[in-house]
Design a protein around this motif. Structure first.
Motif, mmCIF file in Angstrom:
data_model
loop_
_atom_site.group_PDB
_atom_site.id
_atom_site.type_symbol
_atom_site.label_atom_id
_atom_site.label_comp_id
_atom_site.label_asym_id
_atom_site.label_seq_id
_atom_site.Cartn_x
_atom_site.Cartn_y
_atom_site.Cartn_z
ATOM 1 N N VAL A 28 106.831 64.708 15.458
ATOM 2 C CA VAL A 28 105.365 64.797 15.448
ATOM 3 C C VAL A 28 104.770 63.417 15.184
ATOM 4 N N GLY A 52 103.927 60.173 10.986
ATOM 5 C CA GLY A 52 104.712 61.008 11.886
ATOM 6 C C GLY A 52 106.139 61.085 11.423
ATOM 7 N N VAL A 55 110.650 67.049 12.619
ATOM 8 C CA VAL A 55 110.453 68.434 12.206
ATOM 9 C C VAL A 55 111.756 68.871 11.531
ATOM 10 N N ALA A 61 106.228 72.638 14.012
ATOM 11 C CA ALA A 61 105.763 71.267 14.240
ATOM 12 C C ALA A 61 104.469 70.972 13.468
ATOM 13 N N GLU A 62 103.521 71.908 13.475
ATOM 14 C CA GLU A 62 102.271 71.654 12.752
ATOM 15 C C GLU A 62 102.508 71.533 11.243
ATOM 16 N N ALA A 65 103.752 68.114 10.645
ATOM 17 C CA ALA A 65 102.669 67.128 10.721
ATOM 18 C C ALA A 65 101.917 67.055 9.396
ATOM 19 N N TYR A 82 96.410 70.336 17.572
ATOM 20 C CA TYR A 82 97.345 69.849 18.593
ATOM 21 C C TYR A 82 96.505 69.257 19.722
ATOM 22 N N GLN A 85 101.449 66.332 24.032
ATOM 23 C CA GLN A 85 102.879 66.200 23.814
ATOM 24 C C GLN A 85 103.411 65.123 24.749
ATOM 25 N N LYS A 97 107.682 64.645 21.341
ATOM 26 C CA LYS A 97 106.796 64.632 20.176
ATOM 27 C C LYS A 97 105.507 65.357 20.486
ATOM 28 N N ASN A 98 105.058 66.162 19.519
ATOM 29 C CA ASN A 98 103.711 66.695 19.558
ATOM 30 C C ASN A 98 102.773 65.651 18.969
ATOM 31 N N TYR A 100 99.033 65.178 17.270
ATOM 32 C CA TYR A 100 97.962 65.910 16.600
ATOM 33 C C TYR A 100 96.831 64.956 16.228
#
Length: 162
Positions: A28, A52, A55, A61-62, A65, A82, A85, A97-98, A100
């Protein structure tokens, strides 16, 4: 979809669609704001960057973060969303990677900020970030550029609706 090379010349694909590469990414990256300033952290080896990381097993994932923001900056998340990605085709394999966007309610002092030196607040990200030696390689490719443009566009859209 945006396709470009990163700082190390790896191929990057970035999308602002809903999880186009993986529903459960292993990394993330969070673009943070606190009190009308950008909230970064100073990594002990890489330099300034947005928070970052990885995970952890059993973590969404959130959740990762939110945890990474707290660990690296002491930031308490007020809102998190979000936004996109990206997938990096690196020499050692693929990284997804996500990305945010988070608004931070307050910053708590901590005895440790793990691998970082803690929070850094900036009124703006410098225009020369791609060549500025004080910034991490993570800040030097078009993920940052496109994500910042996306955030600015979305923020204007949300403000016009209110």
């Amino acid at each position: 979809m945006y396709i470009f090379k990163d700082y190390y010349r790896n191929k990057v694909r970035l999308s602002f669609d809903d999880h186009p590469f993986s529903k459960s990414p292993k990394h993330v990256w969070i673009i943070c704001r606190h009190e009308d300033k950008w909230l970064l952290t100073k990594h002990k080896e890489r330099g300034l960057e947005f928070p970052g990381g990885k995970v952890e097993p059993g973590e969404q994932a959130e959740q990762a973060a939110i945890r990474e923001i707290m660990e690296e900056t002491g930031g308490v998340v007020e809102n998190i969303a979000y936004i996109g990605q990206y997938l990096v085709e690196g020499k050692a394999g693929v990284v997804i990677k996500n990305v945010y966007y988070a608004e931070i309610l307050n910053l708590l002092h901590q005895d440790t900020y793990f691998e970082t030196e803690g929070p850094v607040l900036l009124a703006q990200i410098p225009s020369n970030v791609k060549i500025n030696k004080g910034y991490s390689f993570i800040m030097k490719d078009d993920v940052l550029t496109h994500s910042m443009n996306y955030i600015k566009k979305e923020m204007r859209f949300m403000e016009s609706k209110s």
